[in-house]
Design a protein around this motif. Structure first.
Motif, PDB file in Angstrom:
ATOM      1  N   VAL A 151       5.181 -53.683  49.147  1.00  0.00           N
ATOM      2  CA  VAL A 151       3.864 -54.003  48.593  1.00  0.00           C
ATOM      3  C   VAL A 151       2.973 -54.583  49.685  1.00  0.00           C
ATOM      4  N   GLY A 152       1.865 -53.894  49.959  1.00  0.00           N
ATOM      5  CA  GLY A 152       0.968 -54.320  51.022  1.00  0.00           C
ATOM      6  C   GLY A 152       1.555 -54.120  52.404  1.00  0.00           C
ATOM      7  N   GLY A 153       2.584 -53.274  52.504  1.00  0.00           N
ATOM      8  CA  GLY A 153       3.292 -53.076  53.757  1.00  0.00           C
ATOM      9  C   GLY A 153       2.503 -52.271  54.778  1.00  0.00           C
ATOM     10  N   ASP A 154       3.014 -52.243  55.996  1.00  0.00           N
ATOM     11  CA  ASP A 154       2.372 -51.534  57.101  1.00  0.00           C
ATOM     12  C   ASP A 154       2.564 -50.038  56.943  1.00  0.00           C
ATOM     13  N   PRO A 155       1.500 -49.275  56.713  1.00  0.00           N
ATOM     14  CA  PRO A 155       1.654 -47.827  56.563  1.00  0.00           C
ATOM     15  C   PRO A 155       2.229 -47.163  57.809  1.00  0.00           C
ATOM     16  N   GLY A 156       1.940 -47.745  58.982  1.00  0.00           N
ATOM     17  CA  GLY A 156       2.423 -47.156  60.213  1.00  0.00           C
ATOM     18  C   GLY A 156       3.936 -47.155  60.330  1.00  0.00           C
ATOM     19  N   GLY A 157       4.597 -48.043  59.626  1.00  0.00           N
ATOM     20  CA  GLY A 157       6.047 -48.106  59.668  1.00  0.00           C
ATOM     21  C   GLY A 157       6.714 -47.553  58.428  1.00  0.00           C
ATOM     22  N   ALA A 158       5.935 -46.915  57.550  1.00  0.00           N
ATOM     23  CA  ALA A 158       6.460 -46.421  56.279  1.00  0.00           C
ATOM     24  C   ALA A 158       6.683 -44.909  56.326  1.00  0.00           C
ATOM     25  N   ASP A 159       7.571 -44.445  55.461  1.00  0.00           N
ATOM     26  CA  ASP A 159       7.820 -43.005  55.348  1.00  0.00           C
ATOM     27  C   ASP A 159       6.727 -42.307  54.560  1.00  0.00           C
ATOM     28  N   LEU A 160       6.102 -43.034  53.640  1.00  0.00           N
ATOM     29  CA  LEU A 160       4.977 -42.512  52.871  1.00  0.00           C
ATOM     30  C   LEU A 160       4.151 -43.683  52.385  1.00  0.00           C
ATOM     31  N   VAL A 161       2.931 -43.380  51.977  1.00  0.00           N
ATOM     32  CA  VAL A 161       2.015 -44.435  51.574  1.00  0.00           C
ATOM     33  C   VAL A 161       1.293 -44.033  50.300  1.00  0.00           C
ATOM     34  N   VAL A 162       1.047 -45.019  49.441  1.00  0.00           N
ATOM     35  CA  VAL A 162       0.251 -44.850  48.232  1.00  0.00           C
ATOM     36  C   VAL A 162      -0.900 -45.833  48.329  1.00  0.00           C
TER      37      VAL A 162
ATOM     38  N   ARG B 291      -4.139 -44.252  56.564  1.00  0.00           N
ATOM     39  CA  ARG B 291      -4.058 -43.093  57.473  1.00  0.00           C
ATOM     40  C   ARG B 291      -3.107 -43.340  58.645  1.00  0.00           C
ATOM     41  N   ALA B 292      -2.680 -44.574  58.842  1.00  0.00           N
ATOM     42  CA  ALA B 292      -1.708 -44.866  59.893  1.00  0.00           C
ATOM     43  C   ALA B 292      -0.331 -44.313  59.565  1.00  0.00           C
ATOM     44  N   CYS B 293      -0.087 -43.940  58.318  1.00  0.00           N
ATOM     45  CA  CYS B 293       1.204 -43.379  57.917  1.00  0.00           C
ATOM     46  C   CYS B 293       1.297 -41.931  58.376  1.00  0.00           C
ATOM     47  N   SER B 294       2.375 -41.600  59.058  1.00  0.00           N
ATOM     48  CA  SER B 294       2.564 -40.226  59.535  1.00  0.00           C
ATOM     49  C   SER B 294       3.246 -39.346  58.499  1.00  0.00           C
ATOM     50  N   GLY B 295       3.684 -39.942  57.396  1.00  0.00           N
ATOM     51  CA  GLY B 295       4.329 -39.179  56.333  1.00  0.00           C
ATOM     52  C   GLY B 295       3.351 -38.789  55.244  1.00  0.00           C
ATOM     53  N   GLU B 296       3.876 -38.548  54.063  1.00  0.00           N
ATOM     54  CA  GLU B 296       3.036 -38.158  52.928  1.00  0.00           C
ATOM     55  C   GLU B 296       2.112 -39.302  52.536  1.00  0.00           C
ATOM     56  N   ARG B 297       0.876 -38.944  52.180  1.00  0.00           N
ATOM     57  CA  ARG B 297      -0.122 -39.922  51.759  1.00  0.00           C
ATOM     58  C   ARG B 297      -0.647 -39.531  50.387  1.00  0.00           C
ATOM     59  N   ILE B 298      -0.640 -40.492  49.483  1.00  0.00           N
ATOM     60  CA  ILE B 298      -1.117 -40.264  48.123  1.00  0.00           C
ATOM     61  C   ILE B 298      -2.217 -41.271  47.839  1.00  0.00           C
ATOM     62  N   ALA B 299      -3.305 -40.802  47.262  1.00  0.00           N
ATOM     63  CA  ALA B 299      -4.441 -41.678  46.964  1.00  0.00           C
ATOM     64  C   ALA B 299      -4.679 -41.747  45.461  1.00  0.00           C
TER      65      ALA B 299
END
Length: 251
Positions: free
Chosen positions: A92-103, A113-121
């Motif tokens: 929760v509120g984590g760093d997208p750059g270090g995550a496998d995916l982001v919501v 957008r720092a997440c290199s994996g799947e991104r869901i908005a």
């Protein structure tokens, strides 16, 4: 709390068996006037669809990290329980750059957008509405989730003793989330089935998550989850407490 229920997703399934029609999450946004009431069955349906999206279309696996950049909202509760269903760690509120995916909600898209994996908005519009134009580089949750299946089965069993939640820097397993939610319930004024807690707390602390989802779920209670509660005066708040049959508050 059911003895066999050692993850938040298992708590939801136990609630579904016990009383699917009772209210579980009632959501208000006092900036927009939105009110949504979700029964156990309705919330479980959203969770199943989201878990199918997560596991199927997004190829998430147990142990993957999902940066959850959402406010206290009924759709945030759905994502937390969907992560638990799949075995994904909700940061929760984590760093997208270090995550496998982001919501992400609409206000955190640049960071996401720092997440290199799947991104869901998520647009977080009333009634789960979609974006007028999907953000570039993101899947629109409101477009992707309706076609997902209404029943969910994980490809691999979820281990209750593996990490499940990270909030404010603290990591907990699924079993620890369930145990702490049940332990904290009395301090929040939740005395068992029928208890109804009004929470105006954000989801960026354990206390906010416990009040806004986990403790009511663990005790057979329900939550009136309020976003932008500071826009209500005391008279309007008292009226809500009465109309929603609130038995305890967390602000």
């Amino acid at each position: 709390m059911t003895a066999a229920a050692r993850t938040p997703a298992a708590l939801l399934q136990a609630a579904l068996v016990a009383d699917p029609g009772r209210p579980l999450v009632t959501f208000y946004d006092d900036a927009t006037g939105e009110r949504v009431e979700l029964s156990v069955a309705t919330l479980a349906n959203w969770v199943a669809k989201t878990a199918n999206l997560l596991q199927g279309d997004l190829n998430a696996e147990p142990g993957d990290r999902l940066a959850l950049l959402l406010p206290a909202h009924w759709q945030s509760a759905v994502w937390l329980l969907a992560c638990s269903s799949v075995g994904v760690v909700a940061d929760v509120g984590g760093d997208p750059g270090g995550a496998d995916l982001v919501v992400s909600g609409p206000d955190t898209l640049d960071a996401a957008r720092a997440c290199s994996g799947e991104r869901i908005a998520l647009a977080l519009r009333p009634l789960g509405g979609r974006f007028p134009q999907p953000p570039e580089g993101f899947l629109d949750y409101a477009v992707e989730v309706p076609g997902q299946g209404d029943r969910f089965a994980p490809f691999a069993p979820v281990d209750a003793d593996e990490p499940a939640l990270v909030v404010a820097g603290a990591e907990r397993t699924g079993a620890e989330v369930v145990e702490k939610a049940a332990a904290d319930a009395t301090g929040l004024g939740l005395t068992g089935p029928g208890s109804r807690l009004l929470s105006g707390l954000a989801y960026d602390t354990w206390q906010g998550l416990a009040a806004g989802l986990y403790a009511p779920l663990a005790t057979g209670g329900s939550v009136v989850l309020c976003r932008n509660l500071d826009q209500l005066d005391e008279a309007a708040l008292a009226k809500r407490v009465e109309s929603e049959r609130v038995t305890a508050t967390a602000r």
